[in-house]
Design a protein around this motif. Structure first.
Motif, PDB file in Angstrom:
ATOM      1  N   ALA A  31       1.080  -1.167  -0.124  1.00  0.00           N
ATOM      2  CA  ALA A  31      -0.254   0.241  -0.054  1.00  0.00           C
ATOM      3  C   ALA A  31       0.618   1.658   0.169  1.00  0.00           C
ATOM      4  O   ALA A  31       0.833   2.093  -0.993  1.00  0.00           O
ATOM      5  CB  ALA A  31      -0.755  -0.062   1.212  1.00  0.00           C
TER       6      ALA A  31
ATOM      7  N   THR B 158     -16.433   0.909   0.041  1.00  0.00           N
ATOM      8  CA  THR B 158     -14.345   1.386  -0.302  1.00  0.00           C
ATOM      9  C   THR B 158     -15.014   1.285  -1.709  1.00  0.00           C
ATOM     10  O   THR B 158     -14.778   2.572  -2.385  1.00  0.00           O
ATOM     11  CB  THR B 158     -13.682   0.253  -0.134  1.00  0.00           C
ATOM     12  OG1 THR B 158     -13.806  -0.555  -0.689  1.00  0.00           O
ATOM     13  CG2 THR B 158     -13.504   0.617   1.082  1.00  0.00           C
TER      14      THR B 158
ATOM     15  N   PRO C 213      -0.356   3.875  -3.126  1.00  0.00           N
ATOM     16  CA  PRO C 213      -1.192   3.716  -3.096  1.00  0.00           C
ATOM     17  C   PRO C 213      -2.786   4.268  -4.419  1.00  0.00           C
ATOM     18  O   PRO C 213      -3.867   4.524  -3.865  1.00  0.00           O
ATOM     19  CB  PRO C 213      -1.364   4.717  -1.896  1.00  0.00           C
ATOM     20  CG  PRO C 213      -0.259   5.589  -3.094  1.00  0.00           C
ATOM     21  CD  PRO C 213       1.109   3.911  -3.274  1.00  0.00           C
TER      22      PRO C 213
ATOM     23  N   VAL D 282      -4.664   5.324   2.249  1.00  0.00           N
ATOM     24  CA  VAL D 282      -5.943   4.165   1.919  1.00  0.00           C
ATOM     25  C   VAL D 282      -6.849   3.881   3.070  1.00  0.00           C
ATOM     26  O   VAL D 282      -6.457   3.823   4.708  1.00  0.00           O
ATOM     27  CB  VAL D 282      -5.005   2.916   1.162  1.00  0.00           C
ATOM     28  CG1 VAL D 282      -5.605   1.356   1.098  1.00  0.00           C
ATOM     29  CG2 VAL D 282      -4.512   3.251   0.314  1.00  0.00           C
TER      30      VAL D 282
ATOM     31  N   ARG E 211      -7.204  -0.404  -3.064  1.00  0.00           N
ATOM     32  CA  ARG E 211      -8.136   0.265  -2.980  1.00  0.00           C
ATOM     33  C   ARG E 211      -9.382   0.356  -1.816  1.00  0.00           C
ATOM     34  O   ARG E 211      -9.592   1.316  -0.982  1.00  0.00           O
ATOM     35  CB  ARG E 211      -9.282  -0.732  -3.753  1.00  0.00           C
ATOM     36  CG  ARG E 211      -9.372   0.052  -5.197  1.00  0.00           C
ATOM     37  CD  ARG E 211     -10.771  -0.667  -6.364  1.00  0.00           C
ATOM     38  NE  ARG E 211     -11.684   0.150  -5.808  1.00  0.00           N
ATOM     39  CZ  ARG E 211     -12.942   0.771  -6.635  1.00  0.00           C
ATOM     40  NH1 ARG E 211     -13.160  -0.216  -7.094  1.00  0.00           N
ATOM     41  NH2 ARG E 211     -13.934   1.545  -6.131  1.00  0.00           N
TER      42      ARG E 211
END
Length: 269
Positions: A104, A266, A108, A207, A112
């Protein structure tokens, strides 16, 4: 069932099911993709699920190198490239949390959502700040592995993995899986773990993050999850009151529902 070549002579085992939004699962140290069987069973009707065995775990190759978190993240990148997965959610457990956080931080824009179970920003406690294994517990485990891998593995599972006894069959299955992890790979990854502290870096990570943690976790104490949630600017912590280190098993229905709700949230952002 398939194998992905991540470097010459090194292949990782993976399974890729379903269609829709890709969910990639990263297992913890010593375990395998099989730890996510109950999540794959439920989620594959709605999502594309990708599970794999990290280097030296399960059915994947077991070379004598590559046991750093940058290296393990490189492996995952190569796997995702072969699976033609560009954007995805990550679900990580234990040691897999460090791999997921590394991914991540690198990408980024591609991650998701990040779901982190049984992990933290650091592996070992340091003087003045709790976090991860106590040095004494880690030293005892490392010395036990050097003397008798079978007994040390059984002790770790029996003493630290569950809040309530899951039953002899489950405990033995986990021990059998962990015994496939070569002791030299354990040692090399352990050396990387002792120097792992992502606390100063994760504050930059925007994130969306879901932290799922057992209140009774002795291996990675619940305080670690609190600290991680405080450091991540877009994180939510969900406590599992009836779990230790494996809420994905001990509170299966709650774990799966929280995950599904997180994914749907998300995806609408």
């Amino acid at each position: 069932m398939a194998w992905a070549s991540v470097e010459p002579g090194v292949n990782l085992y993976y399974e890729d099911y379903g269609q829709g939004e890709p969910i990639v699962f990263i297992h913890g140290g010593g375990t395998s993709h099989e730890m996510w069987e109950q999540q794959v069973y439920q989620l594959t009707d709605t999502f594309r699920t990708v599970v794999y065995d990290q280097r030296a775990h399960g059915q994947s190759d077991k070379p004598g190198h590559g046991y750093t978190f940058d290296g393990l993240a490189d492996d995952l990148e190569a796997l995702l490239q072969q699976c033609k997965v560009s954007r995805f959610h990550l679900v990580c457990h234990g040691v897999g949390v460090y791999v997921g956080l590394t991914m991540a931080l690198r990408h980024p824009d591609r991650v998701r959502g990040l779901a982190l179970a049984g992990g933290g920003a650091r592996f070992l406690e340091t003087e003045g700040e709790r976090g991860g294994f106590s040095p004494e517990r880690w030293q005892a485990y490392a010395q036990g592995m050097a003397r008798n891998k079978v007994e040390a593995t059984a002790k770790l599972v029996n003493d630290g993995f569950y809040y309530r006894d899951p039953g002899a069959a489950t405990r033995q299955a986990v021990i059998d899986t962990m015994l496939q992890w070569p002791i030299y790979a354990t040692k090399m990854l352990g050396q990387a773990l002792q120097n792992t502290d992502l606390g100063s870096r994760v504050s930059a990570l925007k994130v969306p993050t879901l932290i799922l943690h057992g209140v009774h976790d002795k291996k990675q104490p619940f305080d670690d999850a609190k600290k991680l949630a405080e450091r991540l600017p877009n994180a939510r912590l969900v406590a599992f009151e009836e779990s230790a280190h494996n809420p994905q098993l001990e509170e299966l229905e709650k774990f799966n529902q929280v995950l599904v709700d997180f994914f749907h949230d998300t995806m609408t952002r």
